[in-house]
Design an enzyme around this catalytic site. Structure first.
Site, PDB file in Angstrom:
ATOM      1  CG  ASP A   7      48.149  66.728 -48.795  1.00 46.59           C
ATOM      2  OD1 ASP A   7      47.586  66.671 -47.689  1.00 46.59           O
ATOM      3  OD2 ASP A   7      49.189  67.360 -49.001  1.00 46.59           O
ATOM      4  NE  ARG A  50      47.954  72.369 -52.423  1.00 45.00           N
ATOM      5  CZ  ARG A  50      49.086  72.405 -51.727  1.00 45.00           C
ATOM      6  NH1 ARG A  50      49.388  73.490 -51.019  1.00 45.00           N
ATOM      7  NH2 ARG A  50      49.909  71.380 -51.722  1.00 45.00           N
ATOM      8  CD  GLN A 105      54.238  71.499 -53.409  1.00 42.01           C
ATOM      9  OE1 GLN A 105      53.813  72.244 -52.546  1.00 42.01           O
ATOM     10  NE2 GLN A 105      54.285  70.198 -53.232  1.00 42.01           N
ATOM     11  CG  ASP A 145      56.699  75.011 -43.465  1.00 42.22           C
ATOM     12  OD1 ASP A 145      56.587  73.826 -43.864  1.00 42.22           O
ATOM     13  OD2 ASP A 145      55.720  75.722 -43.150  1.00 42.22           O
ATOM     14  CD  GLU A 186      55.589  77.020 -46.619  1.00 40.67           C
ATOM     15  OE1 GLU A 186      55.369  75.873 -47.058  1.00 40.67           O
ATOM     16  OE2 GLU A 186      54.749  77.710 -45.997  1.00 40.67           O
ATOM     17  CB  SER A 222      55.715  72.138 -46.562  1.00 37.83           C
ATOM     18  OG  SER A 222      55.169  71.379 -45.510  1.00 37.83           O
TER      19      SER A 222
END
Length: 332
Positions: free
Chosen positions: A54, A107, A122, A233, A246, A249
């Site tokens: 990604d 990340r 996730q 989202d 949030e 997504s």
């Protein structure tokens, strides 16, 4: 950073560990039942040459390394948005069937704060759909099922831990990023999110990735997994931090037409040479809907924590750890 005045965790660290397991065990079962998903194993690394990692907003640096007995470079995943679609094809999934997995990513360029960590965990999920289901109504139907799974999980958690008091409505407000800009033209994108979610509680913000009439984007999205006209989202209002929060997504994934259009818009048509992109352009890979639901995010929200580091083990600066302690926020 946000330091809520008078904050004190409602759970001890030991209780927190038990509660995290309750949230994760409960939600993944409810999600898999609601969307007809099978649990599968997933990679922590992919080859650079595959083009399957990604790219997020296209500027984040990936963690990469060479290997002893394998040519080329490997990359630690940033998410599994593309991998899931290939997996559905390779494993022979058909319409109305799908998969979910525990996705662990690094990340390295994320800013660390209450909500963001260098470590991302996730539930990544993806389901096969038909051409006729590539529409807003179907997208919203799936959103409602996910929100219902969250609400039901929260009910289980509160029954087990009555000291917790998070409330979330399963009545979802749907609004596009352009409608939001029209409504709050003088606010920043983040301020718009706070305003709409504070008013309505549970919100699905649609159409993220393309430019608005102002010429600006509400937020960035990679051009080669979500169809920017059919994504969004899921937000809930976080009472502890007093902000829009949030949780997920997600979106209907690109078909051949939207993939080519979005790659052209972002000036990266060279990606069409990768096997993953070729599979979409020639119709080999199935049409899908999918997304990521933050595991630590959901635990943080339901357990009413002030910092994501209270529910996951990650790397934080010494200064952040010390300042958090001064405000009764104990990082794992």
């Amino acid at each position: 950073m946000i330091y809520p005045e008078g904050y004190k965790s409602k759970l001890t660290q030991r209780e927190t560990q038990y509660a995290i397991k309750t949230v994760k065990d409960t939600f993944q079962l409810k999600l898999s039942k609601a969307l007809n998903l099978d649990r599968v194993t997933a990679p922590i690394m992919v080859t650079k040459a595959s083009g399957i990692n990604d790219d997020l907003n296209g500027v984040e640096r990936k963690v990469h390394f060479t290997m002893k007995n394998i040519e080329g470079e490997a990359e630690v995943v940033q998410s599994l948005a593309k991998w899931k679609r290939q997996a559905l094809y390779r494993y022979g999934y058909e319409h109305d069937e799908g998969i979910y997995t525990d996705m662990n990513a690094i990340r390295r360029d994320d800013d660390t704060d209450n909500l963001h960590s260098l470590f991302v965990d996730q539930w990544d999920w993806c389901r096969v759909i038909t051409k006729e289901e590539r529409n807003v109504a179907f997208l919203q139907e799936i959103v409602r099922k996910i929100v219902r799974a969250i609400v039901e999980t929260n009910d289980v958690v509160k029954e087990k831990y009555p000291m917790l008091g998070f409330e979330m409505s399963d009545e979802v407000t749907f609004i596009t990023t352009q409608e939001l800009e029209n409504r709050y033209p003088d606010l920043t994108p983040k301020e718009r999110e706070d305003a709409i979610v504070k008013e309505h509680g549970t919100v699905f913000l649609q159409q993220i990735g393309g430019k608005l009439k102002s010429g600006e984007k509400h937020d960035g999205r990679a051009p080669d997994y979500d169809d920017w006209a059919l994504n969004g989202d899921i937000f809930a209002w976080n009472e502890v931090l007093q902000c829009a929060f949030e949780i997920s997504s997600m979106g209907i994934r690109v078909d051949a037409e939207s993939l080519h259009r979005q790659l052209a818009e972002e000036g990266c048509l060279e990606r069409e040479q990768f096997p993953f992109h070729q599979g979409i352009l020639n119709g080999t890979l199935p049409l899908t809907i999918g997304g990521g639901i933050g595991q630590s995010r959901l635990c943080m929200l339901l357990l009413q924590k002030a910092h994501i580091g209270e529910v996951q083990c990650a790397v934080w600066s010494d200064a952040m750890r010390e300042e958090c302690l001064e405000h009764n926020i104990v990082l794992l």
